[in-house]
Design an enzyme around this catalytic site. Sequence first.
Site, PDB file in Angstrom:
ATOM      1  N   LYS A  39       0.824  -1.214   0.000  1.00 32.13           N
ATOM      2  CA  LYS A  39       0.000   0.000   0.000  1.00 32.13           C
ATOM      3  C   LYS A  39       0.863   1.272   0.000  1.00 32.13           C
ATOM      4  CE  LYS A  39      -4.011  -2.251   0.916  1.00 32.13           C
ATOM      5  NZ  LYS A  39      -3.696  -3.660   1.142  1.00 32.13           N
TER       6      LYS A  39
HETATM    7  C1  PLP Z   1      -4.358  -4.836   0.737  1.00 31.84           C
HETATM    8  C2  PLP Z   1      -3.556  -6.060   0.664  1.00 31.84           C
HETATM    9  C3  PLP Z   1      -3.839  -7.056  -0.269  1.00 31.84           C
HETATM   10  C4  PLP Z   1      -5.024  -6.995  -1.198  1.00 31.84           C
HETATM   11  O1  PLP Z   1      -4.913  -5.957  -2.159  1.00 31.84           O
HETATM   12  P1  PLP Z   1      -6.226  -5.436  -2.916  1.00 31.84           P
HETATM   13  O2  PLP Z   1      -5.756  -4.291  -3.729  1.00 31.84           O
HETATM   14  O3  PLP Z   1      -7.179  -5.021  -1.829  1.00 31.84           O
HETATM   15  O4  PLP Z   1      -6.753  -6.565  -3.719  1.00 31.84           O
HETATM   16  C5  PLP Z   1      -2.981  -8.152  -0.339  1.00 31.84           C
HETATM   17  N1  PLP Z   1      -1.937  -8.267   0.507  1.00 31.84           N
HETATM   18  C6  PLP Z   1      -1.642  -7.331   1.420  1.00 31.84           C
HETATM   19  C7  PLP Z   1      -0.473  -7.540   2.324  1.00 31.84           C
HETATM   20  C8  PLP Z   1      -2.440  -6.184   1.536  1.00 31.84           C
HETATM   21  O5  PLP Z   1      -2.139  -5.257   2.445  1.00 31.84           O
END
Ligand code: PLP
Length: 496
Positions: A109
């Site tokens: 993120k």
């Molecule tokens: C948010 C997240 C995901 C999923 O990503 P999306 O964009 O919501 O599909 C997968 N792995 C981790 C570690 C995350 O923080």
Amino acid sequence: MKYISTRNKDKIVSSSEAIIQGLAEDGGLYTPQTVDQKVDLSSALKMNYLELAQYILSLFLSDFSHEQIQQCVQNAYQNSFENNEIAPLCKYHDGWLMELWHGPTSAFKDVALTLLPHLLTAAYQNQNENDLISILTATSGDTGKAAINGFANVENTAITVLYPEIGVSDIQKRQMQTSLGKNVEVIAVKGNFDDCQRIVKEAMKDTAVLAACKHIKLSSANSINIGRLVPQIVYYFDSYAKLVKSGDIQLGDVINFVVPSGNFGNILAGYLAKQLGLPVKKLVCASNSNNVLTEFIRTGSYNANRAFIPTISPSMDILVSSNLERLLFLLSNHNDVLINQYMSSLKEDGHYTISDDLRHALQESFTAYDCSEEECKKVICDTFHKEHILIDPHTAVAVHACHAYKQESNDTAPCIVLSTASAYKFAKDVYAVLTGKSCDDEFEAMYALHDYTSVTIPKNLACLKDMDVRFTKAVEKEDALTAIAKRLEDLQHDYN
Ligand SMILES: *Cc1c(COP(=O)(O)O)cnc(C)c1O
């Protein structure tokens, strides 16, 4: 490039407006009106990550100046990632892991959320706005801290994060509770992530909340914001370019990406990369036991009427996957009437089924595999014990899906698995999986995992233990909107 709402294609806004608003007023998600430009791959090969980010952002943010984009990218990425590498590749036996967790909060993120505050500030200049922007964000664990890190003490902004009291890992919780920044608020909600996300969407339309918004603009840092999605396109191109440069593929060869998915934001960025001309054969969607997406991609039926299963990959414990709405809108050639039908059926009955045509279009680019908790644990063990690579449970779900896809399809195209978090964010579980020993304290588990693996603990996680807990507020689901309205009233008081 203009943006249109998935629920009303006649609602057309600029990229600045879309970033500021987050969610459209009709509840729809802003989506690019046309994705008909192509990225010039041979030019992309010559670029470093920052240059590539500028190139791709400029295609999507057409009302931003060249200088604005350059400034945003530099402010976001210069010196905030370990060794200044945003998306390094690590070879393993089935392909490559694209490590997206070397940023300030150790999850993927960070790639978008280090950039979003800068994009928002620039969008504000473009729109001549000067109200306070109040960011309201739901998190399944990783978005919250990454968003706080991005927005802490950014002028003219305030951020409020809602996280589910049950589900997030101890380290994730501690990361949020110890956050610094005078414009930050963190609230635990007695519910799950779907509750938090629904509350954020409701807040955008709630009368009491809106009444508290004089001289305040509400926006979101969730992947419903297009400013989150666009930065994620960049690393798909970057990793492809790396494989061409290393000689592992030739320019033009097709490859696959395997993406651990929850809200479908990361993998949707991969689809946009494909639309922009990246030679992608399949996007493999990987789910944990909350396998709504796997079932949907295989059968065309979306069914959220099922038990919510807490897993050791909590950031993917999601039953209502927001960004799917954007994909269906794009695949149906902007059929907003159809999207309204699906979404109201989802809201009222918890399910919908798409037409066969739409399902075929979906399956042309996507395939999906799920992974049980046992399989996930086995992959973490095997990857460490056989290859000495330490992966977190989300990445393990995708490594499993990659293997399953290869076995079932006999596809020999190279696969890149998106590695989305540091294993240390889930230290207790990963330690228990690797050693069979349990450890009650999250920090003891972190150090024990380090002793066992000799893999370096990211600095931001190692220093958590010594930071003061600032946020302990917890509310019932029913009281969350009132808590949000109260927060906005306080902000008004402080800032106006
Ligand atoms: C948010 C997240 C995901 C999923 O990503 P999306 O964009 O919501 O599909 C997968 N792995 C981790 C570690 C995350 O923080």
